[in-house]
Design an enzyme around this catalytic site. Structure first.
Site, short mmCIF file in Angstrom:
data_model
loop_
_atom_site.label_atom_id
_atom_site.label_comp_id
_atom_site.label_asym_id
_atom_site.label_seq_id
_atom_site.Cartn_x
_atom_site.Cartn_y
_atom_site.Cartn_z
N LYS A 35 0.87 -1.18 0.00
CA LYS A 35 0.00 0.00 0.00
C LYS A 35 0.90 1.22 0.00
O LYS A 35 1.76 1.37 0.86
CB LYS A 35 -0.88 -0.01 1.25
CG LYS A 35 -1.66 1.27 1.46
CD LYS A 35 -2.58 1.11 2.63
CE LYS A 35 -3.25 2.43 2.95
NZ LYS A 35 -4.30 2.27 3.95
C1 R5P Z 1 -2.57 4.25 7.20
O1 R5P Z 1 -1.63 4.11 7.87
C2 R5P Z 1 -3.91 4.58 7.70
O2 R5P Z 1 -4.13 3.91 8.84
C3 R5P Z 1 -4.97 4.35 6.67
O3 R5P Z 1 -5.21 2.99 6.48
C4 R5P Z 1 -4.56 4.93 5.36
O4 R5P Z 1 -4.02 6.18 5.56
C5 R5P Z 1 -5.70 4.91 4.35
O5 R5P Z 1 -6.62 5.79 4.67
P1 R5P Z 1 -6.75 7.19 3.95
O6 R5P Z 1 -7.26 6.89 2.58
O7 R5P Z 1 -7.72 7.90 4.81
O8 R5P Z 1 -5.40 7.83 3.91
#
Ligand code: R5P
Length: 292
Positions: A205
Protein backbone atom coordinates in the site's frame (compact mmCIF):
# COMPACT_ATOMS: atom_id res chain seq x y z
CA UNK A 1 25.50 -4.92 1.36
CA UNK A 2 25.74 -3.49 -2.17
CA UNK A 3 27.89 -0.36 -2.43
CA UNK A 4 25.47 2.57 -2.92
CA UNK A 5 28.18 4.91 -4.21
CA UNK A 6 28.60 5.11 -7.96
CA UNK A 7 25.52 2.99 -8.68
CA UNK A 8 24.09 3.28 -12.19
CA UNK A 9 20.66 4.97 -12.11
CA UNK A 10 17.76 2.60 -12.83
CA UNK A 11 15.94 3.49 -16.05
CA UNK A 12 14.83 0.39 -17.92
CA UNK A 13 11.26 -0.18 -16.68
CA UNK A 14 9.89 -1.71 -19.94
CA UNK A 15 6.63 0.18 -19.56
CA UNK A 16 5.37 -1.27 -22.84
CA UNK A 17 5.67 -4.90 -21.67
CA UNK A 18 3.13 -6.25 -19.15
CA UNK A 19 4.52 -8.08 -16.11
CA UNK A 20 5.16 -11.76 -16.72
CA UNK A 21 2.29 -13.73 -15.17
CA UNK A 22 2.54 -17.41 -14.91
CA UNK A 23 -0.83 -19.08 -14.38
CA UNK A 24 -2.41 -16.92 -11.67
CA UNK A 25 -3.71 -13.43 -12.29
CA UNK A 26 -2.44 -11.58 -9.21
CA UNK A 27 0.93 -10.01 -9.87
CA UNK A 28 3.77 -11.84 -8.13
CA UNK A 29 1.53 -14.60 -6.75
CA UNK A 30 1.95 -17.25 -9.46
CA UNK A 31 4.31 -19.29 -7.31
CA UNK A 32 2.33 -19.08 -4.08
CA UNK A 33 0.39 -22.05 -2.82
CA UNK A 34 -3.34 -22.72 -3.15
CA UNK A 35 -4.43 -21.18 0.14
CA UNK A 36 -2.52 -17.96 -0.49
CA UNK A 37 -3.93 -17.72 -4.02
CA UNK A 38 -7.43 -18.44 -2.73
CA UNK A 39 -7.18 -15.54 -0.25
CA UNK A 40 -5.66 -13.31 -2.95
CA UNK A 41 -8.68 -14.12 -5.11
CA UNK A 42 -10.93 -12.84 -2.32
CA UNK A 43 -8.98 -9.58 -2.19
CA UNK A 44 -8.51 -9.01 -5.93
CA UNK A 45 -11.57 -9.44 -8.11
CA UNK A 46 -10.83 -12.25 -10.60
CA UNK A 47 -12.50 -10.32 -13.46
CA UNK A 48 -10.79 -6.95 -13.09
CA UNK A 49 -7.73 -8.15 -11.19
CA UNK A 50 -8.15 -5.15 -8.90
CA UNK A 51 -9.35 -4.46 -5.34
CA UNK A 52 -11.36 -1.82 -3.52
CA UNK A 53 -10.19 -1.89 0.09
CA UNK A 54 -11.94 0.30 2.61
CA UNK A 55 -9.52 1.50 5.31
CA UNK A 56 -10.99 2.41 8.68
CA UNK A 57 -8.03 1.66 10.92
CA UNK A 58 -7.23 5.33 11.60
CA UNK A 59 -8.29 5.09 15.26
CA UNK A 60 -5.37 2.82 16.10
CA UNK A 61 -3.15 5.90 16.41
CA UNK A 62 -5.62 8.79 16.13
CA UNK A 63 -8.58 7.81 18.29
CA UNK A 64 -12.02 8.69 16.87
CA UNK A 65 -11.49 10.26 13.43
CA UNK A 66 -14.15 12.42 11.74
CA UNK A 67 -16.54 10.05 10.00
CA UNK A 68 -15.51 7.06 12.14
CA UNK A 69 -17.11 8.05 15.45
CA UNK A 70 -19.57 5.14 15.14
CA UNK A 71 -17.95 2.47 13.01
CA UNK A 72 -20.85 0.10 13.70
CA UNK A 73 -23.16 2.54 11.89
CA UNK A 74 -20.85 3.90 9.18
CA UNK A 75 -19.01 0.88 7.77
CA UNK A 76 -21.64 -1.92 7.37
CA UNK A 77 -23.71 -0.02 4.73
CA UNK A 78 -20.55 0.33 2.60
CA UNK A 79 -19.79 -3.39 2.52
CA UNK A 80 -21.78 -4.13 -0.69
CA UNK A 81 -19.58 -1.64 -2.56
CA UNK A 82 -16.13 -2.86 -1.51
CA UNK A 83 -14.05 -6.03 -1.74
CA UNK A 84 -12.05 -5.76 1.46
CA UNK A 85 -12.41 -4.16 4.90
CA UNK A 86 -9.15 -3.00 6.46
CA UNK A 87 -9.27 -2.45 10.20
CA UNK A 88 -7.86 -3.47 13.55
CA UNK A 89 -8.83 -6.71 15.29
CA UNK A 90 -10.64 -4.79 18.04
CA UNK A 91 -12.88 -2.82 15.74
CA UNK A 92 -13.57 -5.63 13.28
CA UNK A 93 -14.56 -7.90 16.16
CA UNK A 94 -16.74 -5.28 17.83
CA UNK A 95 -18.36 -3.48 14.88
CA UNK A 96 -18.46 -5.76 11.80
CA UNK A 97 -21.03 -8.56 11.54
CA UNK A 98 -19.18 -11.89 11.15
CA UNK A 99 -21.73 -12.82 8.47
CA UNK A 100 -20.72 -9.88 6.22
CA UNK A 101 -19.80 -11.18 2.75
CA UNK A 102 -16.51 -9.30 2.44
CA UNK A 103 -12.78 -10.02 2.79
CA UNK A 104 -10.89 -8.73 5.83
CA UNK A 105 -7.43 -7.23 6.05
CA UNK A 106 -6.43 -7.01 9.71
CA UNK A 107 -3.88 -4.38 10.70
CA UNK A 108 -1.54 -6.47 12.84
CA UNK A 109 0.93 -3.86 14.08
CA UNK A 110 0.50 -1.09 16.64
CA UNK A 111 2.34 2.25 16.66
CA UNK A 112 2.79 5.30 18.84
CA UNK A 113 -0.25 7.55 18.91
CA UNK A 114 -0.52 11.08 17.54
CA UNK A 115 0.18 12.38 21.07
CA UNK A 116 3.86 11.65 20.39
CA UNK A 117 5.59 14.30 18.29
CA UNK A 118 8.05 11.91 16.77
CA UNK A 119 7.31 9.23 14.24
CA UNK A 120 6.98 5.67 15.48
CA UNK A 121 10.06 3.71 16.49
CA UNK A 122 8.61 0.89 14.42
CA UNK A 123 5.79 -0.30 16.67
CA UNK A 124 5.07 -3.88 17.58
CA UNK A 125 2.74 -6.80 16.93
CA UNK A 126 -0.88 -6.15 17.96
CA UNK A 127 -2.35 -9.31 16.44
CA UNK A 128 -0.34 -12.49 16.02
CA UNK A 129 -0.90 -14.92 13.18
CA UNK A 130 -2.97 -17.32 15.34
CA UNK A 131 -5.36 -14.49 16.19
CA UNK A 132 -5.50 -13.46 12.52
CA UNK A 133 -6.41 -17.06 11.62
CA UNK A 134 -9.05 -17.09 14.39
CA UNK A 135 -10.57 -14.00 12.79
CA UNK A 136 -10.48 -15.72 9.42
CA UNK A 137 -8.33 -12.87 8.07
CA UNK A 138 -7.65 -12.77 4.34
CA UNK A 139 -4.69 -10.46 4.76
CA UNK A 140 -2.42 -8.99 7.47
CA UNK A 141 -1.28 -5.35 7.25
CA UNK A 142 2.05 -4.14 8.65
CA UNK A 143 3.02 -0.46 8.85
CA UNK A 144 6.59 0.35 7.80
CA UNK A 145 8.67 3.50 8.26
CA UNK A 146 11.17 3.67 5.42
CA UNK A 147 13.74 6.45 5.86
CA UNK A 148 12.62 7.09 9.45
CA UNK A 149 13.88 5.93 12.88
CA UNK A 150 11.44 3.02 12.96
CA UNK A 151 12.70 1.59 9.67
CA UNK A 152 14.67 -1.38 10.93
CA UNK A 153 12.12 -2.48 13.55
CA UNK A 154 9.19 -2.17 11.16
CA UNK A 155 10.99 -4.15 8.44
CA UNK A 156 11.64 -6.89 10.96
CA UNK A 157 7.93 -6.99 11.82
CA UNK A 158 7.06 -7.07 8.13
CA UNK A 159 9.46 -9.92 7.39
CA UNK A 160 8.29 -11.96 10.40
CA UNK A 161 4.63 -11.41 9.54
CA UNK A 162 5.26 -12.37 5.91
CA UNK A 163 7.01 -15.57 7.08
CA UNK A 164 4.08 -16.43 9.36
CA UNK A 165 1.64 -15.57 6.55
CA UNK A 166 3.51 -17.81 4.11
CA UNK A 167 3.29 -20.64 6.67
CA UNK A 168 -0.51 -20.40 6.82
CA UNK A 169 -1.32 -19.00 3.36
CA UNK A 170 -2.26 -15.48 4.46
CA UNK A 171 -0.99 -12.58 2.31
CA UNK A 172 0.84 -9.69 3.99
CA UNK A 173 0.13 -6.09 3.02
CA UNK A 174 3.13 -3.82 3.59
CA UNK A 175 2.06 -0.24 4.23
CA UNK A 176 4.37 2.65 3.30
CA UNK A 177 4.15 5.42 5.91
CA UNK A 178 4.71 9.04 4.98
CA UNK A 179 5.60 11.38 7.84
CA UNK A 180 5.77 15.16 8.00
CA UNK A 181 9.50 15.15 7.26
CA UNK A 182 9.40 12.50 4.54
CA UNK A 183 9.50 13.23 0.84
CA UNK A 184 6.64 12.03 -1.36
CA UNK A 185 8.57 11.65 -4.56
CA UNK A 186 8.90 9.00 -7.23
CA UNK A 187 12.40 8.31 -5.92
CA UNK A 188 11.13 7.65 -2.40
CA UNK A 189 8.18 5.50 -3.46
CA UNK A 190 10.33 3.51 -5.91
CA UNK A 191 12.64 2.62 -3.05
CA UNK A 192 10.00 2.09 -0.34
CA UNK A 193 7.63 -0.11 -2.37
CA UNK A 194 10.46 -2.25 -3.68
CA UNK A 195 11.99 -2.67 -0.21
CA UNK A 196 8.65 -3.88 1.17
CA UNK A 197 8.19 -6.40 -1.64
CA UNK A 198 11.76 -7.65 -1.28
CA UNK A 199 11.16 -8.24 2.43
CA UNK A 200 8.11 -10.39 1.78
CA UNK A 201 5.06 -8.15 1.32
CA UNK A 202 2.59 -9.85 -1.05
CA UNK A 203 0.80 -6.53 -1.61
CA UNK A 204 2.06 -2.98 -1.03
CA UNK A 205 0.00 0.00 0.00
CA UNK A 206 1.55 3.28 -1.08
CA UNK A 207 0.63 6.70 -2.46
CA UNK A 208 0.05 7.99 -5.95
CA UNK A 209 2.80 10.30 -7.23
CA UNK A 210 4.20 11.71 -10.47
CA UNK A 211 6.05 8.87 -12.21
CA UNK A 212 3.79 6.27 -10.59
CA UNK A 213 3.93 4.07 -13.69
CA UNK A 214 7.62 3.42 -12.95
CA UNK A 215 6.88 2.78 -9.25
CA UNK A 216 4.23 0.20 -10.22
CA UNK A 217 6.42 -1.38 -12.90
CA UNK A 218 9.36 -1.83 -10.54
CA UNK A 219 7.28 -3.33 -7.72
CA UNK A 220 6.92 -7.10 -8.29
CA UNK A 221 3.64 -7.33 -6.34
CA UNK A 222 0.38 -5.34 -6.65
CA UNK A 223 0.29 -1.79 -5.30
CA UNK A 224 -2.93 -0.37 -3.87
CA UNK A 225 -3.01 3.35 -3.22
CA UNK A 226 -4.09 5.13 -0.06
CA UNK A 227 -6.43 8.05 -0.49
CA UNK A 228 -4.81 10.43 1.98
CA UNK A 229 -6.65 13.41 3.40
CA UNK A 230 -10.14 14.26 2.14
CA UNK A 231 -10.24 15.79 -1.34
CA UNK A 232 -13.23 17.01 -3.33
CA UNK A 233 -14.94 13.91 -4.73
CA UNK A 234 -14.00 14.73 -8.34
CA UNK A 235 -10.31 15.01 -7.39
CA UNK A 236 -10.31 11.75 -5.44
CA UNK A 237 -11.90 9.94 -8.40
CA UNK A 238 -9.33 11.50 -10.74
CA UNK A 239 -6.48 10.30 -8.51
CA UNK A 240 -7.91 6.77 -8.36
CA UNK A 241 -8.39 6.75 -12.14
CA UNK A 242 -4.83 7.88 -12.83
CA UNK A 243 -3.43 5.36 -10.38
CA UNK A 244 -5.28 2.47 -12.07
CA UNK A 245 -4.25 3.69 -15.53
CA UNK A 246 -0.64 3.88 -14.33
CA UNK A 247 -0.54 0.34 -12.95
CA UNK A 248 -2.08 0.33 -9.47
CA UNK A 249 -4.18 -2.75 -8.70
CA UNK A 250 -6.68 -0.94 -6.56
CA UNK A 251 -7.14 1.45 -3.70
CA UNK A 252 -7.04 1.11 0.07
CA UNK A 253 -8.99 4.27 0.73
CA UNK A 254 -10.47 5.68 3.90
CA UNK A 255 -11.23 9.36 4.42
CA UNK A 256 -12.13 10.04 0.80
CA UNK A 257 -14.94 7.52 1.24
CA UNK A 258 -16.16 7.72 4.84
CA UNK A 259 -15.74 11.53 5.11
CA UNK A 260 -17.66 12.13 1.88
CA UNK A 261 -21.12 13.63 2.28
CA UNK A 262 -22.33 10.44 0.57
CA UNK A 263 -19.99 7.57 1.56
CA UNK A 264 -22.07 4.99 -0.28
CA UNK A 265 -22.01 7.01 -3.48
CA UNK A 266 -18.27 7.48 -3.22
CA UNK A 267 -17.61 3.79 -2.50
CA UNK A 268 -19.72 2.83 -5.53
CA UNK A 269 -18.01 5.41 -7.76
CA UNK A 270 -14.52 4.26 -6.72
CA UNK A 271 -15.59 0.69 -7.48
CA UNK A 272 -16.53 1.70 -11.02
CA UNK A 273 -13.11 3.29 -11.58
CA UNK A 274 -11.20 0.37 -10.08
CA UNK A 275 -13.14 -2.52 -11.64
CA UNK A 276 -14.74 -1.10 -14.77
CA UNK A 277 -12.31 1.64 -15.81
CA UNK A 278 -14.97 4.36 -15.63
CA UNK A 279 -13.56 7.81 -16.34
CA UNK A 280 -13.57 10.26 -13.41
CA UNK A 281 -16.56 12.07 -14.97
CA UNK A 282 -18.58 8.86 -15.43
CA UNK A 283 -17.77 7.84 -11.87
CA UNK A 284 -18.74 11.27 -10.54
CA UNK A 285 -22.14 10.79 -12.15
CA UNK A 286 -22.53 7.49 -10.25
CA UNK A 287 -21.69 9.31 -7.00
CA UNK A 288 -24.14 12.13 -7.76
CA UNK A 289 -26.93 9.76 -8.71
CA UNK A 290 -26.66 7.85 -5.42
CA UNK A 291 -26.32 11.08 -3.44
CA UNK A 292 -29.57 12.55 -4.80
C1 R5P B 1 -2.57 4.25 7.20
O1 R5P B 1 -1.63 4.11 7.87
C2 R5P B 1 -3.91 4.58 7.70
O2 R5P B 1 -4.13 3.91 8.84
C3 R5P B 1 -4.97 4.35 6.67
O3 R5P B 1 -5.21 2.99 6.48
C4 R5P B 1 -4.56 4.93 5.36
O4 R5P B 1 -4.02 6.18 5.56
C5 R5P B 1 -5.70 4.91 4.35
O5 R5P B 1 -6.62 5.79 4.67
P1 R5P B 1 -6.75 7.19 3.95
O6 R5P B 1 -7.26 6.89 2.58
O7 R5P B 1 -7.72 7.90 4.81
O8 R5P B 1 -5.40 7.83 3.91
Amino acid sequence: MADAIGNKAAHDYHLDIPPVRDGFYVKGAAHCDWGMQNRMARLFNPKSGNAVMLAFDHGYIMGPTAGLERIDLVIPPLIPHVDVLMGTKGVIRACIPPSAPVAKCVRVTYDTTVLFDEMSNGGGIACDVENAIRMNADCMAVQTFIGAPGESRSLELLARTADAGARYGIPTLGVVAVGKQMERTEKFFLLATRVLAENGANIVKSYYCDGFERVAAACPVPIVIAGGKKLPEADALEMAYRAIQDGAHGVDMGRNIFQSDCPEGMAAAIGKVVHEHYTPQQALEVYQEIKH
